[in-house]
Write an enzyme that holds these catalytic residues in place. Structure first.
Site, PDB file in Angstrom:
ATOM      1  N   ASP A 113       0.851  -1.182   0.000  1.00 32.42           N
ATOM      2  CA  ASP A 113       0.000   0.000   0.000  1.00 32.42           C
ATOM      3  C   ASP A 113       0.888   1.234   0.000  1.00 32.42           C
ATOM      4  OD1 ASP A 113      -2.562  -0.978  -0.101  1.00 32.42           O
ATOM      5  OD2 ASP A 113      -2.537  -1.503   2.037  1.00 32.42           O
ATOM      6  N   ASP A 151      -7.933  23.485  10.776  1.00 35.64           N
ATOM      7  CA  ASP A 151      -7.885  22.200  10.075  1.00 35.64           C
ATOM      8  C   ASP A 151      -6.886  21.304  10.791  1.00 35.64           C
ATOM      9  OD1 ASP A 151      -7.776  20.109   8.369  1.00 35.64           O
ATOM     10  OD2 ASP A 151      -7.438  21.307   6.551  1.00 35.64           O
TER      11      ASP A 151
END
Lengths: 568, 677
Positions: B307, B344
């Site tokens: 991955d 954020d």
């Protein structure tokens, strides 16, 4: 050692190498059933054979069916031959009125020719009728060679096919090999031998007056035609007792050279055929290189010990220049040594000198060659598939050492493959040792021995090795035509032939069904000098470890005892 | 991996308690029913019995040979014991770990939810399908799936990791393991394993080797070893016949001694230890292999599916560059970007703030402006801030395009350039006008490129799996140096890729954690499930990484290769040893009949007795000497197969040929010095 000796060695190897490619490519086409140069000439005959015998050459067989066909074919041939030997007195073409062959000898002889061994425990002139010689001997010379080549081709198919269930059609392989490979080669080779002076006639024996005034009977016969298949098919059964030492079989140095080359010709070409079928010529040449290396080692040792000769005789001034006992003066030490190496590297068994008379360590070489399984070019077909068994074992060890499940030609070598390879390699050794051990402790068997002590043991070992290895050459000095030897050697030949063929076909069948992985840098290459070296070491170590104890009491101790001044 | 290795220190080889247990176990393992499974060592045991019998017979008859057959018998028994000891040592290391695990399996009382109120039951009486409630301080009674709630769980009993992990219903973090402890909050767990069949039980039986079955490759090697043993047996029986022929039968004790020296006892004695040690070495790296077969398959892997995120790149993308629109300075863009990212909390957002500080100072007195932060939603795909009459938004190009009347061509081209290079462009817009582009970049892990080069040299193909678009994927693949990539990967695509690789005869390894990875994990030859993953993933794979570190796949491959290499090296060594033993024993056997045999005594050993004894002693001691190699494995070298083969053939082949000549000679000299020869 002389330049000429080495020049002969190099010449044989060079010619075998040079012929490998053309003959190997041709044989590939033949075995693949493709169109080739002889199709227009013999194609109709091939088709006719198929039609008459209701064979569909395109029908593919799984390994079990292929093996069954081989066994049925072999058994039928052997039974027919046995029957004929037992009934020859009632059959035509028996002018000498020879009686039925003794059951044990008939069994031994039938098996001997069936298995491509050509061990001859009989004397042809006084035992076999013309019909027997013509139908049994000649037929089996071809059929056993063709069966060997067919099995090797099937084994190679098993190695290279991917997820396949079948490995070819035995009957088609048999017909193609006989018709397109053996027959043409024999016609050319036979004619050449005639040109050299080998005889080929059907005349009665000739009485001639010798130069010294006494008369002599010269046996005649169709020698050249039998001679060439004897070498090409690695059969080895001579027309005359003196085999390739006889001037009518092997008249000139050139015919001697061609004989040696013919023994290796098909074995060498089959390595190329293997490379061709595998789609990677390097694989074929690697086997060729390994065979050449072992050939070189055997020849160098044999030649060396024969050249040094027997120090005791030398000390008495009897033999100054090496060991000439049992050798033809026409051929001398160099070519006799070369011939002895070649005939035992392959499973031929033709001889042009007496192996019994070699020096102890010189005699060790042919014996050891046979014990290694005759994989140095080897018997036709059997050399290649025998070598492939060792390859599987080497690949297994080497594969483990690089940390992967071993692969050969992209096929994984797993438990089942190892089982078949181990069986195929070890059963022959098992048979040699068991047979020789039995004979060595059986007082009645020992009465057959001409020599006592270590040399006698060498004779026994050689007999069983030669039988198991389907070589057929004899160390001589052993009267093998007894109930015990005829039977045990007969069984040894059967074991040596079929207990290798069946496991190797099973291996082929198993490998045929596998996937093929593309090579990567993680798979070690099997066409490098490193691999050739490893393969040679495995062959020598496995053979050496198995047989060293026996050899130490035979030729090895005979050598040291000889150095200490005692002969047997 | 390095961190993992540091944390789980490799235990010392010769630990007192393990050695002590192993000594006892090696005596217990003399049981012929146990030894029968190992044909080579069984032959040695039978040989020991035979020579011992001759020893006692000699004692009764007061024979002169008695002391010699006594010494031979003793060393033959030692040969068997040393092999047993090697196996027991390998098992002992696993047992120590199993005991530690067993401590977690204390009696637990579970709160089973059958009606409205939880009822207390013994954990042993829970069955699959029961639902239990686990609150702060409870030990989770059995393996299961969280069906409701969220909790922080201390899994240190299983993973050795002290930081607690979050377990919640749904998603990929829903599995819990029996024996772990809830730290805070509560969860409802549906039991997925009956007592005794849970994860910890599996671990215990694995590390103890109780469920150990011979692996395919081990079986193949055993066939070869059994074949060699059989042929040597025949060779020696026939040798007796030849000796009788030659006029001097050999004593049975000497024949047995030679037989034991010749049969491959070194590898035969260490074979099972090597296998157990392989599983154990993975255990040290905190990887649980469900079978020895899986470890072996790891050595054969041709293709690694990795991955991208977390394995090849650092988990998160980082802001690396501000590309302002025409008429906007970099500092202005930086300020806007910073403002839009202040709240954020994603790593990307934080990285934008960090980068922006280099261009513009952090604005002060923000509260006075009455700022409202707009969080990212899947619908708008934008986040940002509103204050005073200003609205700043950032997001993907197409998302921002909807807000902006006209997107400047320069912004578009900058975004495209970033995408092409493998980055992610975020467009910043202020009051409907594009201000510029933030370049978010995947950061490839340091040293990963070299790692892939090593893998390539070993013949292993690496494939990067990513959800990114092909353009981005290609760029990262090139930067990381992987051989291939699968972009916009879906579970189906992954499965298809594995099947395609396998159809060409290649073995595939992969890492996965989600339930949707389960089919691929099951299909792959080596499927490593992350311990943090779902139960479905763990059941589908054949290994579990307790550290949940996907990079470890590379280590797993190396352990697998080491396992096979150790077997191959010791087999070669064992067989090569035989040459020297012939030169020691054959002359000793036959010097009585043929004094000229002395010529073969190339080591010039003192006497026939000392020669035979020295060979047998060497043969026994070499097993002990090689135990560390068997347990640790031969050193793994990331070279191509050809180089590895050449090196190992030289060291273990040629070395195996020469070493015993020296060893036997030395032992012979010692025996003479001790007046035993």
């Amino acid at each position: 050692m002389t330049m000429i000796g080495w020049a002969s060695f190099i010449a044989v190897l060079a010619v075998v190498a040079a012929c490998a490619k053309p003959l190997g490519s041709y044989m590939t086409s033949v075995m693949n059933g493709e169109r080739h140069v002889l199709t227009p000439v013999l194609g109709r005959l091939e088709a006719l054979v198929y039609r008459l015998s209701a064979i569909d050459p395109a029908e593919e067989m799984p390994w079990r069916q292929y093996t069954a066909a081989l066994l049925v074919f072999s058994a039928t041939g052997a039974v027919a031959m046995y029957a004929q030997l037992r009934l020859q007195q009632k059959l035509p073409l028996n002018p000498a009125g020879l009686g039925p062959v003794d059951p044990a000898l008939a069994f031994n002889t039938a098996v001997s020719f069936l298995t491509n061994t050509n061990w001859q425990a009989y004397s042809g002139e006084s035992t076999m009728s013309y019909l027997t010689q013509m139908t049994c001997m000649t037929y089996h010379n071809f059929a056993s060679a063709a069966a060997g080549i067919a099995v090797a081709a099937a084994v190679v198919r098993g190695l290279v096919r991917v997820q396949a269930k079948t490995i070819g059609n035995f009957w088609a392989d048999l017909v193609r090999v006989s018709l397109y490979v053996l027959l043409p080669l024999c016609v050319v080779g036979g004619l050449f031998l005639v040109s050299q002076g080998a005889i080929q006639n059907l005349k009665p024996y000739e009485k001639v007056e010798g130069v010294q005034g006494f008369s002599q009977t010269l046996p005649m016969g169709p020698v050249a035609s039998q001679e060439i298949i004897k070498q090409l098919g690695t059969n080895g059964g001579g027309y005359f007792n003196a085999n390739s030492g006889h001037p009518f079989e092997n008249p000139t140095p050139l015919s001697n050279f061609v004989s040696m080359f013919a023994i290796f010709l098909i074995g060498g070409a089959m390595t190329y055929q293997f490379g061709r079928m595998a789609g990677d010529q390097g694989q074929g040449w690697a086997l060729f290189a390994c065979m050449s290396l072992l050939f070189l080692g055997g020849f160098a040792a044999l030649y060396h010990f024969e050249q040094v000769g027997n120090p005791i005789l030398a000390a008495h001034g009897v033999a100054a220049a090496g060991n000439m006992e049992g050798k033809e003066t026409r051929f001398g030490i160099a070519t006799s040594s070369l011939f002895a190496t070649i005939t035992t590297d392959a499973s031929c068994g033709a001889v042009n000198a007496w192996h019994d008379s070699l020096t102890p360590l010189g005699g060790l070489v042919p014996l050891f060659n046979i014990m290694l399984g005759e994989v140095i070019f080897g018997g036709v077909g059997s050399g290649l598939y025998g070598m492939l068994l060792f390859v599987v074992m080497t690949v297994f060890l080497a594969g483990l050492m690089v940390g992967r499940t071993p692969e050969y030609l992209g096929k994984k070598i797993e438990a089942r493959d190892m089982k078949y390879a181990t069986l195929g390699i070890l059963i022959p050794s098992f048979a040699i040792l068991a047979g020789a051990a039995w004979a060595a402790v059986r007082p009645s068997a020992l009465q057959s021995l001409a020599n006592a002590g270590p040399h006698g043991l060498s004779e026994i070992l050689y007999a069983y090795s030669s039988a198991v290895g389907n070589n057929g050459s004899a160390f001589a000095g052993l009267n093998a035509d007894t109930w015990f030897f005829n039977n045990t050697l007969g069984w040894a030949m059967l074991v040596g032939r079929f207990f290798v063929m069946v496991p190797v076909l099973a291996l082929a069948g198993n490998l045929a069904g596998k996937k093929r992985a593309a090579p990567s840098p993680g798979t070690f290459p099997t066409d490098t000098p490193l691999f050739v070296g490893l393969l040679s070491s495995v062959i020598l170590v496995v053979g050496g470890l198995t047989h060293f104890p026996a050899l130490s009491l035979g030729p090895i101790i005979e050598h040291f005892v000889m150095l200490a001044g005692k002969l047997y | 991996m390095e961190e993992a290795l540091k944390r789980h220190k490799v235990p010392k080889l010769w630990q007192g308690p393990i050695v002590k247990t192993a000594v006892v176990a090696s005596l217990q393992k003399l049981d012929p029913r146990h030894l029968m499974k190992n044909p080579v060592m069984f032959v040695v045991e039978v040989g020991s019995v035979v020579t011992t019998w001759f020893y006692f017979q000699g004692l009764a008859r007061r024979s002169a040979q008695t002391s010699f057959s006594g010494q031979i018998s003793l060393w033959l028994w030692f040969t068997v014991l040393f092999a047993n000891f090697a196996e027991a040592m390998a098992e002992g290391r696993g047992k120590a770990q199993a005991d530690a695990l067993r401590k977690t399996k204390t009696e637990t009382v579970a709160k089973r939810l059958s009606g409205a109120k939880p009822e207390s039951v013994n954990a042993a009486r829970l069955r699959k399908g029961d639902v239990v409630l686990c609150e702060a301080g409870d030990v989770i009674p059995a393996d299961g799936e969280v069906v409701e709630g969220i909790a922080s769980v201390d899994e240190s009993a299983v993973t050795g990791e002290s930081a607690p992990v979050i377990r919640e219903s749904g998603g990929d973090r829903s599995s819990v393991t029996g024996g772990t402890k809830v730290n805070s909050d509560w969860i409802k767990v549906r039991v997925t394993a009956n007592p005794g069949e849970g994860f910890i039980d599996k671990m215990i039986s694995l590390v103890e080797g109780a469920e150990r079955q011979k692996t395919p490759n081990e079986i193949a090697l055993n066939i070869l070893l059994a074949g060699l043993t059989l042929i040597f047996l025949v060779a020696l029986v026939s040798l007796q016949a030849f000796a009788i022929y030659s006029g001097g039968p050999v004593s049975v004790v000497v024949l047995v001694a030679l037989l034991v020296c010749l049969i491959p006892t070194t590898i035969g004695g260490l074979l099972s230890a090597i296998g157990i040690a392989g599983i154990d070495r993975l255990m040290q790296a905190n990887v649980l292999a469900m079978s020895g077969r899986a470890v072996e398959a790891a050595g054969d892997v041709d293709t690694l599916l990795l991955d991208k995120t977390g394995t090849i790149t650092l988990g998160n993308r980082m802001a690396t560059e501000f590309l302002p629109a025409p008429g906007v300075t970099a500092a202005e863009l930086a300020l806007d970007a910073q403002l839009s990212s202040l709240s954020d909390e994603t790593p990307e957002g934080r990285s934008i703030v960090v980068l922006a500080k280099q261009f513009a100072p952090k604005p002060t007195r923000l509260q006075e402006h009455g700022m409202t932060f707009v969080p990212f939603t899947a619908q708008t795909r934008l986040s940002g801030v509103d204050f005073d009459h200003t609205s700043i938004r950032k997001g993907a190009v197409d998302a921002v395009a909807a807000l902006v009347s006209k997107m400047p061509a320069q912004v578009l081209s900058a975004a495209e350039r970033i995408a092409k290079s493998g980055g992610t462009p975020l467009v910043v817009a202020k009051n409907g006008a594009a201000r510029g582009v933030i370049h978010l970049k995947d950061v490839v892990k340091g040293g990963i490129r070299q790692r892939f080069e090593q893998l390539r040299a070993m013949g292993i193909k690496t494939v990067m799996i990513t959800g990114d678009n092909p353009l981005t994927a290609a760029a990262i693949a090139a930067e990381a140096g992987v051989d291939d990539f699968l972009a916009q990967a879906t579970p189906e695509k992954k499965l298809e890729l594995i099947r395609r690789e396998q159809s060409t005869g290649r073995l595939v390894a992969m890492v996965g954690d989600g339930t949707n990875d389960a089919p691929s994990l099951a299909q792959a030859d080596v499927g490593v499930a992350m311990n943090s993953g779902t139960m479905a993933a763990k059941e589908a794979g054949n290994m579990v990484d307790l550290d949940s570190n996907p990079t470890k796949l590379i280590e797993i491959v190396e352990v697998g290769k080491q396992l096979l290499m150790t077997r191959g090296a010791l087999t070669t060594f064992s067989v090569a040893n035989d040459v020297s033993k012939y030169f020691a024993i054959i002359p000793a056997m036959f010097m009585g009949i043929f004094p000229e045999m002395a010529a073969l005594n190339v080591m010039r050993l003192h006497s026939p007795h000392s020669a035979i004894l020295a060979s047998v002693i060497f043969n026994a001691l070499i097993i002990i000497a090689l135990i560390p190699l068997a347990l640790r494995g031969v050193k793994y070298r990331p070279w191509g197969a050809h180089a590895v083969l050449r090196y190992n053939a030289l060291v273990y082949g040629a070395g195996g040929l020469i070493a015993p000549f020296i060893g036997i000679k030395l032992i012979d000299m010692l025996l003479v010095a001790a007046h035993l020869g």
